[in-house]
Design a protein around this motif. Structure first.
Motif, short mmCIF file in Angstrom:
data_model
loop_
_atom_site.label_atom_id
_atom_site.label_comp_id
_atom_site.label_asym_id
_atom_site.label_seq_id
_atom_site.Cartn_x
_atom_site.Cartn_y
_atom_site.Cartn_z
N THR B 88 0.81 -1.23 0.00
CA THR B 88 0.00 0.00 0.00
C THR B 88 0.84 1.27 0.00
O THR B 88 0.29 2.36 0.07
CB THR B 88 -0.94 0.03 1.22
N ARG B 89 2.17 1.13 -0.09
CA ARG B 89 2.97 2.36 -0.08
C ARG B 89 2.75 3.17 -1.35
O ARG B 89 2.81 4.39 -1.33
CB ARG B 89 4.45 2.00 0.04
N ARG B 90 2.51 2.46 -2.45
CA ARG B 90 2.44 3.16 -3.73
C ARG B 90 0.99 3.36 -4.14
O ARG B 90 0.26 2.40 -4.36
CB ARG B 90 3.22 2.35 -4.77
N LYS B 91 0.63 4.62 -4.28
CA LYS B 91 -0.76 4.96 -4.63
C LYS B 91 -1.15 4.47 -6.01
O LYS B 91 -0.40 4.60 -6.96
CB LYS B 91 -0.92 6.49 -4.62
N GLY B 92 -2.33 3.90 -6.09
CA GLY B 92 -2.88 3.55 -7.39
C GLY B 92 -2.26 2.32 -8.03
O GLY B 92 -2.56 1.98 -9.16
N ARG B 93 -1.38 1.63 -7.29
CA ARG B 93 -0.76 0.45 -7.90
C ARG B 93 -1.77 -0.69 -8.02
O ARG B 93 -1.74 -1.46 -8.96
CB ARG B 93 0.42 0.01 -7.04
N PHE B 94 -2.64 -0.80 -7.02
CA PHE B 94 -3.65 -1.85 -7.04
C PHE B 94 -5.02 -1.27 -6.74
O PHE B 94 -5.16 -0.33 -5.98
CB PHE B 94 -3.34 -2.91 -5.98
N ASP B 95 -6.03 -1.89 -7.34
CA ASP B 95 -7.40 -1.48 -7.04
C ASP B 95 -7.95 -2.27 -5.86
O ASP B 95 -8.86 -1.81 -5.18
CB ASP B 95 -8.28 -1.70 -8.26
N ALA B 96 -7.42 -3.46 -5.66
CA ALA B 96 -7.94 -4.28 -4.57
C ALA B 96 -6.92 -5.35 -4.21
O ALA B 96 -6.06 -5.71 -5.00
CB ALA B 96 -9.26 -4.94 -4.97
N ILE B 97 -7.04 -5.84 -2.98
CA ILE B 97 -6.18 -6.92 -2.50
C ILE B 97 -7.07 -8.12 -2.19
O ILE B 97 -8.16 -7.96 -1.63
CB ILE B 97 -5.42 -6.49 -1.23
N ILE B 98 -6.62 -9.30 -2.59
CA ILE B 98 -7.33 -10.53 -2.27
C ILE B 98 -6.40 -11.40 -1.44
O ILE B 98 -5.25 -11.63 -1.81
CB ILE B 98 -7.75 -11.28 -3.56
N VAL B 99 -6.90 -11.85 -0.30
CA VAL B 99 -6.11 -12.72 0.56
C VAL B 99 -6.68 -14.12 0.46
O VAL B 99 -7.83 -14.35 0.81
CB VAL B 99 -6.15 -12.25 2.03
N GLU B 100 -5.88 -15.06 -0.02
CA GLU B 100 -6.31 -16.45 -0.05
C GLU B 100 -5.72 -17.14 1.17
O GLU B 100 -4.53 -17.07 1.43
CB GLU B 100 -5.82 -17.15 -1.33
N THR B 101 -6.58 -17.81 1.93
CA THR B 101 -6.07 -18.48 3.13
C THR B 101 -5.98 -19.98 2.87
O THR B 101 -6.63 -20.51 1.97
CB THR B 101 -7.01 -18.25 4.32
N THR B 102 -5.20 -20.66 3.70
CA THR B 102 -5.11 -22.11 3.55
C THR B 102 -6.40 -22.74 4.07
O THR B 102 -7.18 -22.11 4.78
CB THR B 102 -3.96 -22.69 4.38
N GLY B 103 -6.58 -23.99 3.72
CA GLY B 103 -7.80 -24.68 4.10
C GLY B 103 -8.05 -24.72 5.59
O GLY B 103 -9.18 -24.70 6.04
N LEU B 104 -6.98 -24.73 6.36
CA LEU B 104 -7.14 -24.86 7.80
C LEU B 104 -7.08 -23.52 8.52
O LEU B 104 -7.04 -23.45 9.74
CB LEU B 104 -6.06 -25.79 8.37
N ALA B 105 -7.06 -22.44 7.75
CA ALA B 105 -6.84 -21.14 8.36
C ALA B 105 -8.05 -20.70 9.19
O ALA B 105 -9.20 -20.94 8.85
CB ALA B 105 -6.56 -20.10 7.29
N ASP B 106 -7.74 -20.04 10.29
CA ASP B 106 -8.76 -19.39 11.10
C ASP B 106 -9.00 -18.00 10.50
O ASP B 106 -8.07 -17.20 10.40
CB ASP B 106 -8.21 -19.28 12.53
N PRO B 107 -10.22 -17.70 10.09
CA PRO B 107 -10.45 -16.40 9.44
C PRO B 107 -10.39 -15.21 10.41
O PRO B 107 -10.22 -14.07 9.98
CB PRO B 107 -11.86 -16.54 8.87
N VAL B 108 -10.49 -15.48 11.70
CA VAL B 108 -10.59 -14.37 12.66
C VAL B 108 -9.33 -13.49 12.71
O VAL B 108 -9.42 -12.27 12.58
CB VAL B 108 -10.98 -14.89 14.06
N PRO B 109 -8.13 -14.09 12.88
CA PRO B 109 -6.95 -13.22 12.90
C PRO B 109 -6.79 -12.43 11.60
O PRO B 109 -6.29 -11.30 11.62
CB PRO B 109 -5.78 -14.18 13.09
N VAL B 110 -7.20 -13.02 10.49
CA VAL B 110 -7.11 -12.32 9.21
C VAL B 110 -7.96 -11.05 9.29
O VAL B 110 -7.49 -9.95 9.01
CB VAL B 110 -7.61 -13.20 8.05
N ALA B 111 -9.20 -11.22 9.72
CA ALA B 111 -10.09 -10.06 9.80
C ALA B 111 -9.61 -9.06 10.84
O ALA B 111 -9.63 -7.85 10.61
CB ALA B 111 -11.51 -10.53 10.13
N GLN B 112 -9.13 -9.58 11.97
CA GLN B 112 -8.71 -8.66 13.05
C GLN B 112 -7.53 -7.80 12.65
O GLN B 112 -7.38 -6.68 13.12
CB GLN B 112 -8.41 -9.45 14.32
N THR B 113 -6.69 -8.32 11.76
CA THR B 113 -5.55 -7.55 11.29
C THR B 113 -6.01 -6.21 10.72
O THR B 113 -5.34 -5.19 10.89
CB THR B 113 -4.79 -8.33 10.19
#
Lengths: 325, 369
Positions: B88-113
């Motif tokens: 995110t340092r560079r403005k306009g480089r990306f329109d969106a970020i997609i985070v793919e988690t592993t099958g066993l990932a807990d979604p909560v820490p991802v969201a809390q970040t």
């Protein structure tokens, strides 16, 4: 009255330094700009630059990028490739004595001696930052739940310095007696290396993003508060049991960058509104170096003589202040 | 030349969860290969068979950092803090970020970040958590893993994928299971993760201004609450398989979701929906704060629209574990019933206690509407 040569680069400025006395600005897009004496631009990394530090021992800029390369440049014109590890991000770089270079990617730290092969130091957790001790070949890595000390020339395992929480960067005091880390939760932590005694440096309202040792290593100046916070390190116990000095306190702004003068007890302080002050330790006397700008000051560096201060901001605004006018 | 710096808009972040084999990679490839003219950065655990020009794929080890503040559920993903800061340092480089988690990932820490780290919070906006569910294997997954259930419970959007591999009856049953775990998510049925991007990205599910707007359950409840909304017309958009509770092709057990207890074995997450009249802010805030402090570890998601006494504006709240945020949303409309609604998704939630606590926040009735 100080004068400013102002520059406006198109990108976020990660690190500024002086290379052979010319101000050099390392941008997040992977280019290095040298605006003085006919602007030149050097591509350090394809894709983007992630980490950059001035290596005062080798008098060069070390950078790591999205291209998985670590490069060095002494003059801003020639690049030396130190290492290439493929398609992985280089999250941190560090310069050590005798031309050694360290860097981190994922769960490994790497050390490249001036003469010799690259050595990988594997970790159970991500290596967030690393630093070389001022003498000898000793490396400290910062990671979750503490820091590790390696002698990379040997195969001995690391000495662990434990402290709960995530540690994001590390620095040795210039006399080599202390190791300090930046933590995820708005604090620094430190250890006296003789006996592993802990030093807690807390009370910051924001994450510490920048730090700078004063001349002779008497103080560690830090960002992360409405004032620059300077922890005293001259005594036997370091900052333990002592209150820090606060310089350049402002009610409505946060300090985002700090750079100690190379010779005198004076600090350049950059704020989130782009202002820059120079403040003397002894009497807290302030001099305005820059009135403000459109974005937080990200990085600052003095030239060797301590007369020129180069700065770079997140929006790409930059400049060189001549404090003698 | 670069354009002049504009005020930085937070970059939207979509989190893709789903058990191994549920179709995350297929979905990602669909998103990235569609001709959308947007630039994405994708954070993956392992470089797989993804890789499209113009987009950036970043590999990152999932790494949970407990915050050193004595709260066991205050966790963030250290790798995301680092990578997002870099992206995110560079403005306009990306329109969106997609985070793919592993099958066993807990979604909560991802969201809390995206709530707990100041830098990440200022530069990004969590858009939605999207869970892929393998329609054929979900029953087995629920037996052997808590993660599969957590991923569904935490999601804003559920893609019930591989519908071609199950019978119509099996599909109805598996969808009922998903609904039992999470009555508030929007469900889409898909084959080979085939779905319009607009149903997955740009959901604004964590936008306080839109809390519960897309919640089929809440829309239903709001309709119920409107005295004049007695028509039986299903006038809402219904051109795909976004099966809300008021969807006319299946009327499974939604009337009971408020009871929270699922009839389905292997499901431990419950959902509790509370409804009442105007509340007293001096009672509500201490109650919800104490509740999230004490029950935080059990609360996966919390959302609500609150009518405060003598307040012309709707007040909206949302929470993840112990993190809770709230704000005024918009003025209540003339024709809107001043109804307070609060929904919880979590484990070991005590319905009676929540009901009683919520009821005790009621403003003293002046003239009931």
């Amino acid at each position: 009255m100080p004068s400013i040569a102002a520059y406006d680069f198109p990108e976020f400025i990660e690190t500024v330094c002086f290379l052979k006395d010319r101000p050099a600005f390392a941008l997040a897009d992977g280019t290095l700009r040298l605006p003085a004496g006919g602007e030149t631009s050097l591509v350090l990394h394809e894709g983007g630059l992630l980490s950059a530090v001035y290596d005062s021992s080798g008098k060069r800029l070390l950078t790591g990028g999205e291209d998985g390369r670590v490069v060095a440049t002494i003059d801003g014109e020639q690049i030396e490739e130190i290492a290439a590890i493929g398609r992985r991000w280089i999250g941190a770089v560090a310069g050590g004595p005798n031309g050694a270079v360290g860097f981190a990617s994922g769960r490994s730290a790497y050390v490249v001696p001036a003469k010799g092969a690259l050595k990988e130091l594997k970790h159970p957790r991500t290596v967030e930052g690393l630093a070389f001790a001022p003498k000898g070949l000793r490396v400290a890595t910062a990671h979750y739940d503490g820091a590790s000390l390696f002698f990379p020339a040997t195969d001995a395992g690391p000495a662990m310095l434990g402290w709960k929480g995530a540690h994001l960067d590390a620095a040795f005091s210039p006399d080599g007696r202390f190791l300090v880390t930046i933590m995820q939760e708005n604090a620094l932590h430190g250890w006296r290396l003789d006996d592993g005694k802990h030093m807690r440096m807390t009370g910051y309202p924001a994450k510490v993003k920048d730090w700078s040792w004063s001349a002779k290593g008497k103080f560690l100046a830090t960002s992360g508060a409405p004032a620059a916070i300077l922890w005293p390190f001259s005594g036997k116990d370091g900052p333990m049991g002592k209150a820090p000095i606060e310089l350049g306190t402002r009610g409505n702004a946060m300090v985002t960058a700090v750079a100690c003068h190379p010779a005198e007890d004076m600090l350049a302080i950059g704020y989130n509104d782009g202002m820059i002050l120079a403040v003397r330790f002894a009497d807290s006397k302030e001099a305005l170096l820059r009135r403000g700008g459109s974005s937080p000051v990200r990085t600052m560096a003095w030239d060797r003589a301590g007369r020129l201060l180069a700065f770079g901001a997140e929006s790409g605004e930059a400049g060189v202040v001549d404090i003698a006018g | 030349m670069s354009e002049t710096a504009s005020t930085a808009q937070p970059i939207p972040v979509t989190v893709l969860t789903g058990y191994l084999g549920s179709g995350k990679t297929t979905l990602l490839n669909r998103i990235l290969s569609e001709d959308h003219g947007r630039k994405y950065a994708v954070i993956v655990n392992e470089f797989g068979e993804i890789g499209i020009d113009n987009d950036l794929i970043v590999e990152s080890d999932e790494e949970i950092y407990e915050m050193n503040n004595g709260c066991v559920c205050c966790t963030v993903r250290g790798d995301l803090v680092r990578v997002v800061e870099g992206l995110t340092r560079r403005k306009g480089r990306f329109d969106a970020i997609i985070v793919e988690t592993t099958g066993l990932a807990d979604p909560v820490p991802v969201a809390q970040t995206f709530f707990m780290d100041d830098d990440v919070r200022t530069k990004t906006q969590l858009d939605a958590v999207v869970a892929l569910v393998d329609a054929k294997h979900l029953p087995h997954r629920l037996k052997d893993s808590r993660e599969a259930e957590d991923q569904i419970a935490f999601a804003d959007v559920v893609l019930l994928n591989k519908t071609d591999l199950v019978t119509a009856d099996e599909l109805v049953a598996v969808e009922a299971t998903v609904r039992a775990i999470n009555p508030h998510a929007v469900i889409h049925r898909t084959e080979r993760a085939g779905i319009e991007i607009s149903k997955v990205l740009d959901q604004k599910a964590f936008d306080l201004k839109r809390v519960l707007d897309g919640d089929p359950d809440f829309i239903d409840a709001a309709k119920e609450a409107q005295a004049h909304a007695h028509t039986h017309d299903h006038d809402h958009d219904h051109h795909d398989h976004a099966c809300g509770p008021d969807c006319d092709h299946e009327h499974h057990h939604h009337n009971h979701h408020g009871e929270g207890v699922s009839p389905i074995h292997d499901v431990t997450v419950t959902s509790i929906s509370l409804k009442g009249g105007p509340l007293e802010p001096k009672k509500f805030f201490p109650w919800i704060q104490a509740l999230t402090q004490e029950q935080g570890p059990n609360i996966l998601r919390l959302k609500g629209i609150i009518a405060f006494n003598d307040d012309p504006d709707r007040y909206v709240v949302q929470g993840v574990h112990m993190i809770i945020e709230g704000d005024h949303q918009r003025p209540w409309r003339e024709d809107e019933a001043r109804v307070s609604r609060l929904v919880f998704i979590g484990r070991q939630l005590d319905h009676e206690e929540l009901e009683a606590g919520f009821a005790a926040c009621a403003a003293k009735a002046k003239a009931p509407a």
